[in-house]
Design an enzyme around this catalytic site. Structure first.
Site, PDB file in Angstrom:
ATOM      1  CG  ASN A 283       5.244   7.506  -5.467  1.00  0.00           C
ATOM      2  OD1 ASN A 283       4.195   7.969  -5.048  1.00  0.00           O
ATOM      3  ND2 ASN A 283       5.472   6.204  -5.485  1.00  0.00           N
TER       4      ASN A 283
ATOM      5  CB  CYS B  92      -1.102   5.167  -4.281  1.00  0.00           C
ATOM      6  SG  CYS B  92       0.077   4.176  -3.329  1.00  0.00           S
ATOM      7  CG  HIS B  93      -0.872  -0.561  -5.754  1.00  0.00           C
ATOM      8  ND1 HIS B  93      -0.418  -0.987  -6.980  1.00  0.00           N
ATOM      9  CD2 HIS B  93       0.237  -0.370  -5.005  1.00  0.00           C
ATOM     10  CE1 HIS B  93       0.903  -1.062  -6.965  1.00  0.00           C
ATOM     11  NE2 HIS B  93       1.315  -0.697  -5.777  1.00  0.00           N
TER      12      HIS B  93
ATOM     13  CG  HIS C  68       3.437   6.222   0.124  1.00  0.00           C
ATOM     14  ND1 HIS C  68       4.574   6.523  -0.593  1.00  0.00           N
ATOM     15  CD2 HIS C  68       2.673   5.463  -0.705  1.00  0.00           C
ATOM     16  CE1 HIS C  68       4.500   5.978  -1.793  1.00  0.00           C
ATOM     17  NE2 HIS C  68       3.351   5.328  -1.874  1.00  0.00           N
TER      18      HIS C  68
END
Length: 441
Positions: A148, A170-171, A200
């Site tokens: 990130n 990204c999980h 996000h």
């Protein structure tokens, strides 16, 4: 010929252990070549021990190489997994302590906001070096980025190395869907979903079982639980109509509504400064695993891959078709977000590569928030590419949480202080501070 998988920043205990556990759990990948790279010798030795212990637990026989020489690591790579954290815990602490003195609340500080901006700026020089080395030593390799700020890093890589094959992984979408299914007591394996937006701050656009939306079940669950309503992303969902794909702590930072208001912080139980404690826990976990390795030659692994990078590698190597959420540069994929910046969309994996799927328009309220998110992303990347420190201040000025909390003069003062604090890690062109306008006129 067995594929060569490089992990850059392999001294990260959490990621290295999880990634290797997932990779080696695939029978077809049990004899891959794994190259571990880190600039910290002690952490690299720990990563090598983790690799050996994980391989024994998996019954796998990979070839494992460890090196502090990045060019040696990248030479001939097929897949490069990036998990670096430039500045480590000390830089994270500065990202929180300095803004807090100005009255600016942050929770995670790694995506946008001043924390995300300066994390991006200190990561870009290392990314540029990785990209240059890959272009020379493994130009056809896939760069699988976990570091990130995801949207900034993927956008930056596109600007400086547009020919590289980059996926940002990204999980958050996966774990959001697992959590939603648990809330409504429906097995995850029985649902289908469609999610898109930015990393996000993507949105669950469809979530169905047997062709029926599961959103009505979620509405019933929320209506029956007052405590559930005291979460940021539940509050956002009730007001916007689509569930966001990151935690409440993350989500609170990307909008102007919550963190500057003590009543909202209390109502929604927001954990200010959470990432500092997470970073401290990661350091403790590193020490714990080092101690554990002194007493055992195996480490247990969690069977069943949930991380995306191992799935990407397995699909591309075996032709197994999968759909994951991946971060790629927008090129007409989401039609009401700007092109040239990173978006998160469903992506098909197969033997031919990774194929991002066209989403079309997002719901207008979701796109509006995403555009506000992408303002700091674009300006931070432009600041680095153009070498313009005034754009760093502009990025902070348009950041939703920062702008809702501080005056423009305080934002400039804060950026000046963070620049001085991180100076040795920033691009040289951004270490100076631009002249501020005279506000006494």
């Amino acid at each position: 010929m067995k594929p060569s998988i490089v992990i850059i920043g392999a001294g990260s205990v959490e990621f290295t252990r999880e990634l290797l556990g997932d990779i080696l759990s695939f029978a077809e990948l049990g004899s891959v070549r794994v190259v571990l790279h880190d600039i910290d010798v002690a952490r690299l030795e720990t990563a090598q021990a983790i690799a050996a212990a994980t391989a024994r637990a998996a019954g796998a026989q990979p070839e494992v190489v460890a090196t502090t020489d990045r060019r040696r690591a990248l030479d001939g790579a097929d897949y490069v997994i990036n998990v670096i954290q430039v500045g480590m815990h000390e830089a994270t602490v500065r990202d929180f302590e300095i803004p807090a003195r100005y009255g600016l609340n942050q929770t995670i500080g790694d995506t946008i906001g001043v924390g995300g901006i300066f994390r991006g700026l200190r990561t870009f020089p290392v990314l540029a070096g990785i990209a240059r080395d890959m272009e020379q030593l493994c130009p056809d390799a896939w760069l699988l980025n976990y570091t990130n700020p995801m949207a900034m890093n993927v956008t930056y890589l596109h600007r400086v190395a547009p020919r590289l094959k980059v996926l940002g992984l990204c999980h958050s979408v996966y774990w959001t869907m697992v959590g939603l299914c648990e809330l409504v007591d429906v097995p995850y394996d029985e649902v289908s979903y469609w999610s898109a937006g930015v990393n996000h701050q993507a949105w669950v656009l469809r979530w169905e079982r047997d062709g029926r939306s599961l959103y009505p079940l979620l509405d019933q669950r929320i209506a029956a639980d007052p405590e559930l309503r005291r979460r940021v992303r539940v509050d956002m969902y009730r007001r916007l109509g689509y569930y966001p794909t990151e935690t409440s702590e993350h989500s609170s930072e990307y909008v102007p509504w919550y963190l500057h208001d003590p009543d909202e912080v209390a109502r929604l139980r927001i954990n200010i400064g959470e990432h500092v404690s997470i970073s401290e826990q990661n350091m403790a976990e590193y020490s714990r695993v080092r101690a554990q390795l002194a007493d055992t030659d195996t480490l247990p692994i969690d069977n069943g891959s949930t991380e995306y990078a191992p799935q990407v590698i397995h699909s591309l190597e075996t032709g197994t078709t999968r759909v994951i959420s991946a971060n790629v540069v927008n090129d007409g994929l989401i039609t009401n977000l700007p092109d040239g910046v990173a978006v998160e969309v469903p992506t098909v994996l197969d033997a031919l590569g990774a194929h991002p799927m066209k989403v079309g328009d997002l719901p207008p309220q979701c796109a509006a928030l995403n555009r506000g998110f992408l303002g700091p992303v674009d300006l931070t990347v432009r600041a680095a590419v153009d070498g313009d420190p005034s754009l760093v201040r502009a990025a902070a000025m348009v950041d939703p949480n920062t702008a809702a909390t501080l005056s423009v003069e305080k934002i400039w003062e804060l950026c000046d202080e963070l620049t001085a604090a991180h100076a040795d890690l920033l691009p040289e062109t951004l270490r100076s501070t631009p002249n501020r306008p005279d506000i006494t006129d």
